[in-house]
Design a protein around this motif. Structure first.
Motif, PDB file in Angstrom:
ATOM      1  N   GLU A  62      -1.650 -15.090 -12.511  1.00  0.00           N
ATOM      2  CA  GLU A  62      -0.610 -14.717 -11.559  1.00  0.00           C
ATOM      3  C   GLU A  62      -1.293 -14.080 -10.349  1.00  0.00           C
ATOM      4  OE1 GLU A  62       3.522 -12.182 -11.429  1.00  0.00           O
ATOM      5  OE2 GLU A  62       2.196 -11.939 -13.143  1.00  0.00           O
ATOM      6  N   VAL A  63      -0.879 -14.496  -9.150  1.00  0.00           N
ATOM      7  CA  VAL A  63      -1.491 -14.002  -7.919  1.00  0.00           C
ATOM      8  C   VAL A  63      -0.452 -13.210  -7.137  1.00  0.00           C
ATOM      9  CG1 VAL A  63      -2.696 -14.631  -5.794  1.00  0.00           C
ATOM     10  CG2 VAL A  63      -2.971 -16.049  -7.826  1.00  0.00           C
ATOM     11  N   ILE A  64      -0.857 -12.013  -6.693  1.00  0.00           N
ATOM     12  CA  ILE A  64       0.002 -11.203  -5.834  1.00  0.00           C
ATOM     13  C   ILE A  64      -0.695 -11.066  -4.488  1.00  0.00           C
ATOM     14  CG2 ILE A  64       1.071  -8.941  -5.464  1.00  0.00           C
ATOM     15  CD1 ILE A  64       1.253  -8.698  -8.531  1.00  0.00           C
ATOM     16  N   PHE A  65      -0.014 -11.497  -3.439  1.00  0.00           N
ATOM     17  CA  PHE A  65      -0.549 -11.400  -2.086  1.00  0.00           C
ATOM     18  C   PHE A  65      -0.026 -10.136  -1.424  1.00  0.00           C
ATOM     19  CE2 PHE A  65      -1.192 -15.849  -2.938  1.00  0.00           C
ATOM     20  CZ  PHE A  65      -2.460 -16.052  -2.426  1.00  0.00           C
ATOM     21  N   ILE A  66      -0.928  -9.473  -0.703  1.00  0.00           N
ATOM     22  CA  ILE A  66      -0.654  -8.173  -0.101  1.00  0.00           C
ATOM     23  C   ILE A  66      -1.043  -8.227   1.375  1.00  0.00           C
ATOM     24  CG2 ILE A  66      -1.291  -5.721  -0.146  1.00  0.00           C
ATOM     25  CD1 ILE A  66      -2.357  -6.503  -3.109  1.00  0.00           C
ATOM     26  N   CYS A  67      -0.221  -7.597   2.221  1.00  0.00           N
ATOM     27  CA  CYS A  67      -0.607  -7.411   3.623  1.00  0.00           C
ATOM     28  C   CYS A  67      -0.032  -6.078   4.089  1.00  0.00           C
ATOM     29  CB  CYS A  67      -0.160  -8.579   4.492  1.00  0.00           C
ATOM     30  SG  CYS A  67       1.617  -8.715   4.710  1.00  0.00           S
ATOM     31  N   ARG A  68       0.121  -5.899   5.368  1.00  0.00           N
ATOM     32  CA  ARG A  68       0.618  -4.635   5.907  1.00  0.00           C
ATOM     33  C   ARG A  68       2.103  -4.453   5.601  1.00  0.00           C
ATOM     34  NH1 ARG A  68       3.084  -3.489  10.675  1.00  0.00           N
ATOM     35  NH2 ARG A  68       3.011  -1.321  11.340  1.00  0.00           N
ATOM     36  N   SER A  69       2.918  -5.509   5.865  1.00  0.00           N
ATOM     37  CA  SER A  69       4.364  -5.353   5.741  1.00  0.00           C
ATOM     38  C   SER A  69       5.036  -6.414   4.869  1.00  0.00           C
ATOM     39  CB  SER A  69       5.007  -5.396   7.128  1.00  0.00           C
ATOM     40  OG  SER A  69       4.826  -6.681   7.703  1.00  0.00           O
ATOM     41  N   GLY A  70       4.321  -7.459   4.493  1.00  0.00           N
ATOM     42  CA  GLY A  70       4.896  -8.541   3.697  1.00  0.00           C
ATOM     43  C   GLY A  70       5.019  -9.850   4.449  1.00  0.00           C
ATOM     44  N   ASN A  71       4.720  -9.863   5.737  1.00  0.00           N
ATOM     45  CA  ASN A  71       4.843 -11.075   6.540  1.00  0.00           C
ATOM     46  C   ASN A  71       3.667 -12.033   6.310  1.00  0.00           C
ATOM     47  OD1 ASN A  71       5.899 -12.851   8.464  1.00  0.00           O
ATOM     48  ND2 ASN A  71       4.706 -11.907  10.098  1.00  0.00           N
ATOM     49  N   ARG A  72       2.447 -11.555   6.491  1.00  0.00           N
ATOM     50  CA  ARG A  72       1.272 -12.425   6.299  1.00  0.00           C
ATOM     51  C   ARG A  72       1.137 -12.868   4.849  1.00  0.00           C
ATOM     52  NH1 ARG A  72      -3.100  -8.703   9.275  1.00  0.00           N
ATOM     53  NH2 ARG A  72      -1.482  -7.190   8.841  1.00  0.00           N
ATOM     54  N   SER A  73       1.445 -11.974   3.914  1.00  0.00           N
ATOM     55  CA  SER A  73       1.367 -12.355   2.498  1.00  0.00           C
ATOM     56  C   SER A  73       2.405 -13.429   2.178  1.00  0.00           C
ATOM     57  CB  SER A  73       1.525 -11.130   1.599  1.00  0.00           C
ATOM     58  OG  SER A  73       2.683 -10.394   1.917  1.00  0.00           O
ATOM     59  N   GLY A  74       3.550 -13.382   2.838  1.00  0.00           N
ATOM     60  CA  GLY A  74       4.549 -14.436   2.683  1.00  0.00           C
ATOM     61  C   GLY A  74       4.037 -15.771   3.201  1.00  0.00           C
ATOM     62  N   LYS A  75       3.325 -15.734   4.321  1.00  0.00           N
ATOM     63  CA  LYS A  75       2.732 -16.961   4.874  1.00  0.00           C
ATOM     64  C   LYS A  75       1.681 -17.529   3.919  1.00  0.00           C
ATOM     65  CE  LYS A  75       3.352 -15.747   9.766  1.00  0.00           C
ATOM     66  NZ  LYS A  75       4.485 -16.590  10.034  1.00  0.00           N
ATOM     67  N   ALA A  76       0.907 -16.645   3.268  1.00  0.00           N
ATOM     68  CA  ALA A  76      -0.089 -17.099   2.292  1.00  0.00           C
ATOM     69  C   ALA A  76       0.601 -17.793   1.118  1.00  0.00           C
ATOM     70  CB  ALA A  76      -0.928 -15.917   1.802  1.00  0.00           C
ATOM     71  N   CYS A  77       1.688 -17.213   0.633  1.00  0.00           N
ATOM     72  CA  CYS A  77       2.445 -17.827  -0.462  1.00  0.00           C
ATOM     73  C   CYS A  77       2.980 -19.187  -0.044  1.00  0.00           C
ATOM     74  CB  CYS A  77       3.599 -16.924  -0.886  1.00  0.00           C
ATOM     75  SG  CYS A  77       3.118 -15.451  -1.787  1.00  0.00           S
ATOM     76  N   GLU A  78       3.535 -19.259   1.148  1.00  0.00           N
ATOM     77  CA  GLU A  78       4.094 -20.515   1.645  1.00  0.00           C
ATOM     78  C   GLU A  78       3.011 -21.593   1.737  1.00  0.00           C
ATOM     79  OE1 GLU A  78       6.561 -22.152   5.544  1.00  0.00           O
ATOM     80  OE2 GLU A  78       6.100 -20.019   5.377  1.00  0.00           O
ATOM     81  N   LEU A  88       2.772 -17.550  -7.747  1.00  0.00           N
ATOM     82  CA  LEU A  88       2.537 -16.838  -6.499  1.00  0.00           C
ATOM     83  C   LEU A  88       3.577 -15.743  -6.302  1.00  0.00           C
ATOM     84  CD1 LEU A  88       2.022 -19.989  -4.250  1.00  0.00           C
ATOM     85  CD2 LEU A  88       0.232 -18.588  -5.310  1.00  0.00           C
ATOM     86  N   ASN A  89       3.120 -14.600  -5.808  1.00  0.00           N
ATOM     87  CA  ASN A  89       4.001 -13.467  -5.546  1.00  0.00           C
ATOM     88  C   ASN A  89       3.667 -12.848  -4.204  1.00  0.00           C
ATOM     89  OD1 ASN A  89       5.398 -12.880  -8.333  1.00  0.00           O
ATOM     90  ND2 ASN A  89       3.262 -13.342  -8.769  1.00  0.00           N
ATOM     91  N   ASN A  90       4.695 -12.468  -3.476  1.00  0.00           N
ATOM     92  CA  ASN A  90       4.557 -11.777  -2.203  1.00  0.00           C
ATOM     93  C   ASN A  90       5.027 -10.342  -2.393  1.00  0.00           C
ATOM     94  OD1 ASN A  90       4.438 -11.066   0.529  1.00  0.00           O
ATOM     95  ND2 ASN A  90       6.496 -11.844   0.917  1.00  0.00           N
ATOM     96  N   MET A  91       4.130  -9.364  -2.147  1.00  0.00           N
ATOM     97  CA  MET A  91       4.503  -7.955  -2.262  1.00  0.00           C
ATOM     98  C   MET A  91       5.266  -7.552  -0.998  1.00  0.00           C
ATOM     99  SD  MET A  91       2.223  -4.593  -3.195  1.00  0.00           S
ATOM    100  CE  MET A  91       1.750  -4.023  -1.557  1.00  0.00           C
ATOM    101  N   VAL A  92       6.598  -7.502  -1.115  1.00  0.00           N
ATOM    102  CA  VAL A  92       7.442  -7.179   0.040  1.00  0.00           C
ATOM    103  C   VAL A  92       7.253  -5.710   0.427  1.00  0.00           C
ATOM    104  CG1 VAL A  92       9.146  -8.990  -0.368  1.00  0.00           C
ATOM    105  CG2 VAL A  92       9.460  -6.776  -1.437  1.00  0.00           C
ATOM    106  N   GLY A  93       7.262  -5.480   1.722  1.00  0.00           N
ATOM    107  CA  GLY A  93       7.031  -4.125   2.217  1.00  0.00           C
ATOM    108  C   GLY A  93       5.568  -3.828   2.450  1.00  0.00           C
ATOM    109  N   GLY A  94       4.703  -4.600   1.776  1.00  0.00           N
ATOM    110  CA  GLY A  94       3.262  -4.477   1.968  1.00  0.00           C
ATOM    111  C   GLY A  94       2.728  -3.071   1.754  1.00  0.00           C
ATOM    112  N   MET A  95       1.577  -2.823   2.365  1.00  0.00           N
ATOM    113  CA  MET A  95       0.920  -1.532   2.203  1.00  0.00           C
ATOM    114  C   MET A  95       1.712  -0.410   2.874  1.00  0.00           C
ATOM    115  SD  MET A  95      -1.542  -1.942   0.145  1.00  0.00           S
ATOM    116  CE  MET A  95      -2.458  -0.393   0.290  1.00  0.00           C
ATOM    117  N   LEU A  96       2.605  -0.749   3.804  1.00  0.00           N
ATOM    118  CA  LEU A  96       3.464   0.283   4.401  1.00  0.00           C
ATOM    119  C   LEU A  96       4.365   0.909   3.338  1.00  0.00           C
ATOM    120  CD1 LEU A  96       4.575  -1.404   7.750  1.00  0.00           C
ATOM    121  CD2 LEU A  96       2.955   0.480   7.468  1.00  0.00           C
ATOM    122  N   ALA A  97       4.743   0.124   2.330  1.00  0.00           N
ATOM    123  CA  ALA A  97       5.635   0.618   1.272  1.00  0.00           C
ATOM    124  C   ALA A  97       4.879   1.073   0.025  1.00  0.00           C
ATOM    125  CB  ALA A  97       6.638  -0.485   0.892  1.00  0.00           C
TER     126      ALA A  97
END
Length: 105
Positions: A62-78, A88-97
């Motif tokens: 299982e892969v979890i993608f992380i970015c600042r806010s969840g936008n770039r990690s969403g693009k990686a998942c896509e 594939l998993n997108n960590m929503v809110g990113g490191m800000l959350a």
């Protein structure tokens, strides 16, 4: 058409990390952002480098993608979803959350 990945909260990621699940954490931010603080055990693969470094992603975990806010990690998942990757998993809110442990370097 539904998307081929899950959005997960930072709380869910923390739970999965504490359960010793076989996760692969991929941080798609820039090196300076990663150096300012990242989740222990995460691998830095900046989003622009993802196509060239795709071989570093374990399709059996299982892969979890992380970015600042969840936008770039969403693009990686896509992107990986379009290539047929699963788990594939997108960590929503990113490191800000993120309120869990962080490492700096």
């Amino acid at each position: 058409m539904s998307k081929g990945w899950q959005d997960v909260t930072t709380e869910e990621v923390e739970k999965r990390l504490s359960s010793d699940a076989p996760l692969q954490l991929i941080d798609v931010r820039n090196p300076d952002e990663y150096g300012d603080g990242h989740i222990p055990g995460s691998t830095l693969i900046p989003l622009p480098e993802l196509p060239a470094r795709i071989h570093e992603i374990d399709q059996n975990r299982e892969v979890i993608f992380i970015c600042r806010s969840g936008n770039r990690s969403g693009k990686a998942c896509e992107y990986l979803d379009q290539l047929g990757y699963a788990n594939l998993n997108n960590m929503v809110g990113g490191m800000l959350a993120w309120t869990g442990k962080q490492e700096r370097n």
